[in-house]
Scaffold this active site. Structure first.
Site, PDB file in Angstrom:
ATOM      1  N   SER A 127      55.178  22.997  23.679  1.00 46.50           N
ATOM      2  CA  SER A 127      55.701  24.323  23.381  1.00 46.50           C
ATOM      3  C   SER A 127      54.425  24.921  22.532  1.00 46.50           C
ATOM      4  CB  SER A 127      56.744  24.446  22.579  1.00 46.50           C
ATOM      5  OG  SER A 127      56.882  25.746  22.010  1.00 46.50           O
ATOM      6  N   TYR A 152      62.038  22.421  15.869  1.00 50.34           N
ATOM      7  CA  TYR A 152      61.566  22.365  17.184  1.00 50.34           C
ATOM      8  C   TYR A 152      60.128  22.204  17.370  1.00 50.34           C
ATOM      9  CZ  TYR A 152      61.109  24.146  21.973  1.00 50.34           C
ATOM     10  OH  TYR A 152      60.584  24.214  23.105  1.00 50.34           O
TER      11      TYR A 152
END
Length: 339
Positions: A127, A152
């Site tokens: 990501s 995350y």
């Protein structure tokens, strides 16, 4: 090839599975169909795959260690595309354990499956959030990603580290893909485009964080999938000239690579909202708000490595992508356009 796609009922996973089937591959799609967002949307994505020749669906959690091991042993995959994860930056502040279960424990189960069954290439989703406190633009795979600002992001960084370990120890070819704000038809309901479109149609205000000055490198789903599939077809090799003293963090003396996949065109949130309004023919009521914990003010992808190694550059303009999403949204939810 026979390819395992995890997260096959998800946004990117469903599109990727369709593309692999179109290319003539056999696809085993794995998903747990959890209720992080509306499971009906996941089932409807899955319905586009079921019935296709060469597709089989398996309902399972990534953290099911015994189940994952058996699946790998039974199926003997040629390639694996790991797109399953607990997603969302803000949700990781509320429910951290789900991120460790899916994104860390689940990922080591995937790595172990690849290791013990001679999988030829593992491609996995990282990501853009891994860039964290980095402010040097555009974000390059050569930059440090040691200061994440959400759990995350930390789990995605950990996936890259874990993948490198398996590439080094077991000669497993791995490719990590840092996605930059993916959007398009069949997208996730917790993402800005979906939330904004629904609220505007419903006549409800939208929350505009960082007072509309947020910048994102929005990347259209077709561009992401093209990058994912081309990456699968480009198996990394060990770089024999790599040394830790003058090291690129994006490659190694092991068969390991990391790439950005972004549109290479950051867009300000204010303009993004204008395009939704234009596509809908409606005006949004805006709540201007400060930046949220865990968010970064801007993302911007340097994709030189992707172009050089994989031969691909995303190119869908934001105006076209938003228009196609709004058309899908109206059709899916049976909403007539304003006259």
């Amino acid at each position: 090839m026979k390819v395992l796609v995890t997260g096959a009922a998800g946004f990117i996973g469903s599109y990727t599975s369709l593309r692999l089937l179109d290319d003539g591959h056999e696809v085993v799609g794995l998903d747990n169909l959890n209720d992080y967002y509306d499971p009906q949307l996941k089932r409807d994505r899955l319905a586009r795959l079921e019935g296709r020749d060469g597709f089989n669906f398996v309902k399972m959690d990534l953290e099911d260690r015994v189940g994952i091991a058996k699946l790998f042993a039974d199926e003997q995959f040629d390639g694996v595309i790991n797109l399953a994860a607990q997603a969302g930056v803000r949700y990781s502040l509320e429910n951290p354990h789900s991120y460790i279960d899916s994104n860390v424990v689940g990922f080591v189960n995937i790595l172990e499956g690849c290791r013990h069954n001679q999988v030829k290439h593992l491609v996995y989703a990282s990501s853009s959030s891994v860039y964290g406190l980095n402010t040097q633009m555009p974000f390059s795979v050569e930059h440090s990603v040691d200061h994440p600002v959400s759990l995350y992001a930390a789990t995605k960084k950990s996936n890259e580290l874990m993948a490198h370990t398996y590439s080094h120890l077991f000669n497993l070819p791995t490719t990590g893909l840092r996605f930059f704000t993916v959007y398009g038809p069949w997208g996730r309901p917790d993402m800005a485009l979906f939330l904004f479109t629904k609220a505007i149609i419903d006549g409800k205000p939208i929350n505009v964080f960082n007072y509309g000055k947020m910048q994102r490198d929005f990347t259209y789903i077709d561009d992401i999938v093209e990058g994912v599939v081309r990456s699968l077809y480009t198996t990394p090799e060990a770089n024999s000239s790599w040394t830790p003293e003058h090291a690129s963090p994006a490659q190694s003396s092991a068969p390991y690579r990391v790439y950005n996949i972004g549109n290479n065109q950051p867009v300000e949130l204010g303009y993004f909202i204008e395009q939704i309004e234009q596509s809908l023919g409606m005006t949004a009521e805006k709540n201007m708000m400060p930046i949220q914990p865990g968010d970064v003010p801007a993302t911007y992808a340097d994709i030189d490595a992707l172009i050089e190694d994989v031969g691909y550059k995303p190119a869908t303009p934001i105006e076209q992508g938003i228009s196609q999403f709004v058309a899908w949204y109206r059709d899916y939810y049976k909403i007539k356009a304003k006259q």
